[in-house]
Design a protein around this motif. Sequence first.
Motif, PDB file in Angstrom:
ATOM      1  N   PRO A 105       0.741  -1.255   0.040  1.00 40.00           N
ATOM      2  CA  PRO A 105       0.096   0.042  -0.017  1.00 40.00           C
ATOM      3  C   PRO A 105       0.932   1.359   0.022  1.00 40.00           C
ATOM      4  CG  PRO A 105      -1.080  -1.569   1.486  1.00 40.00           C
ATOM      5  CD  PRO A 105       0.257  -2.004   1.037  1.00 40.00           C
ATOM      6  N   TRP A 106       2.043   1.177   0.489  1.00 42.21           N
ATOM      7  CA  TRP A 106       3.059   2.298   0.160  1.00 42.21           C
ATOM      8  C   TRP A 106       3.338   2.528  -1.085  1.00 42.21           C
ATOM      9  CZ3 TRP A 106       2.614   5.121   4.556  1.00 42.21           C
ATOM     10  CH2 TRP A 106       2.426   4.675   5.924  1.00 42.21           C
ATOM     11  N   VAL A 107       3.297   1.699  -2.044  1.00 42.34           N
ATOM     12  CA  VAL A 107       4.004   1.944  -3.464  1.00 42.34           C
ATOM     13  C   VAL A 107       3.403   3.204  -3.876  1.00 42.34           C
ATOM     14  CG1 VAL A 107       4.313   0.961  -5.420  1.00 42.34           C
ATOM     15  CG2 VAL A 107       4.687  -0.607  -3.522  1.00 42.34           C
ATOM     16  N   PRO A 108       2.178   3.312  -4.394  1.00 40.89           N
ATOM     17  CA  PRO A 108       1.697   4.487  -4.980  1.00 40.89           C
ATOM     18  C   PRO A 108       2.253   5.879  -4.325  1.00 40.89           C
ATOM     19  CG  PRO A 108      -0.150   3.143  -4.598  1.00 40.89           C
ATOM     20  CD  PRO A 108       1.097   2.605  -3.892  1.00 40.89           C
ATOM     21  N   ARG A 109       2.490   5.997  -3.081  1.00 41.27           N
ATOM     22  CA  ARG A 109       2.933   7.265  -2.510  1.00 41.27           C
ATOM     23  C   ARG A 109       4.334   7.411  -2.836  1.00 41.27           C
ATOM     24  NH1 ARG A 109       2.282   8.576   3.537  1.00 41.27           N
ATOM     25  NH2 ARG A 109       3.364  10.309   2.805  1.00 41.27           N
ATOM     26  N   ILE A 110       5.230   6.184  -2.742  1.00 43.06           N
ATOM     27  CA  ILE A 110       6.659   6.257  -3.477  1.00 43.06           C
ATOM     28  C   ILE A 110       6.785   6.766  -4.724  1.00 43.06           C
ATOM     29  CG2 ILE A 110       8.619   4.811  -3.730  1.00 43.06           C
ATOM     30  CD1 ILE A 110       7.467   3.140  -1.296  1.00 43.06           C
ATOM     31  N   ARG A 111       5.888   6.183  -5.334  1.00 42.14           N
ATOM     32  CA  ARG A 111       5.779   6.636  -6.812  1.00 42.14           C
ATOM     33  C   ARG A 111       5.401   7.958  -7.156  1.00 42.14           C
ATOM     34  NH1 ARG A 111       3.137   4.323 -10.678  1.00 42.14           N
ATOM     35  NH2 ARG A 111       4.877   3.951 -12.172  1.00 42.14           N
TER      36      ARG A 111
END
Length: 319
Positions: A105-111
């Motif tokens: 779930p953290w991936v979209p924010r990282i991108r």
Amino acid sequence: MGTVDDAASEPRTIEFYAPGLKHWSTKEWRPTNPRRFLPVSVTGSACALNCDHCGSKVLDGMVSVGLGSNLFDVARRLKAAGSQGILVSGGSTKRGFVPLARHLPWVPRIRDELDMRVVVHTGVVTPPLAAQLADAGVDAVMLDIIGADATIREVYHLDLSVDDFDRALGLLDDTGLRVIPHVVIGLHYGRILGEYRALELIARHRVDTLILVVLTPLVGTPMGHLPPPSLEATVEVFRAARTLVPSLRTNLGCARPMGTTKVALDRAAVDLGFAGIAYPAEGTIAYAREQGLTPVLHEWCCSMSWAGVDDDLTTVRVS
């Protein structure tokens, strides 16, 4: 279906890669930012499988998502230090997949917020994990494909079969994500056993890039005393990969024996029309140029074969 001769019609470039997975440089190329692309382990140094070829040792050099932290916090710290992308990996569960669920779930924010690329090493995905990867919108998914049941049992210590690896490829194919299968040549204690079957499985699915690596026995593992597969046998697998699906982008990945064997393997990859090589041996860039190829250098993972095309990441061109 064509042959390796079709490589003559491809663009006359070859890409070389140097991610920050280890300290590396040659007289031909010294990367300017070794932190540009780094591996992150969601399990620290722990792995439930303790495979015979690895013994969890490859996890030791990764950045760990420790207790009290999360993947976004780790990525933000790495971004501040100069990183542009991360490989999210870790040790496997006893079912053969990396426990990624609470981290995705953290991936979209990282991108979106950090403008970083996120490549994920999954292991043998399940339907729920495939759906979570798609929802997260990871840039690409990497997994090893094994073509022999004996290797799965004896080396990986998994109660799975070749069919499970085929099914995992199908699940990832259905997500529409970039899929980057790896084949470890010589994985069965230095023998060639399931490699050709693994290539056949990969040829049946939609994949973005095939990455071939070669068993490099690690000290302190059950394979530490064994020789790697012979140069001749390894090059035959190279040739089979290029012949089976000549249109598939094929890269020579990070792991392979050092010394004169590495030089010979790299030259074979150039001669057979491989699209890219990670951590090229001394002289390989010059050899590629002698063959009429234009080298293009990237300081990130060779799984990121699309980067530099639709991403604004640093690329060095060598004339």
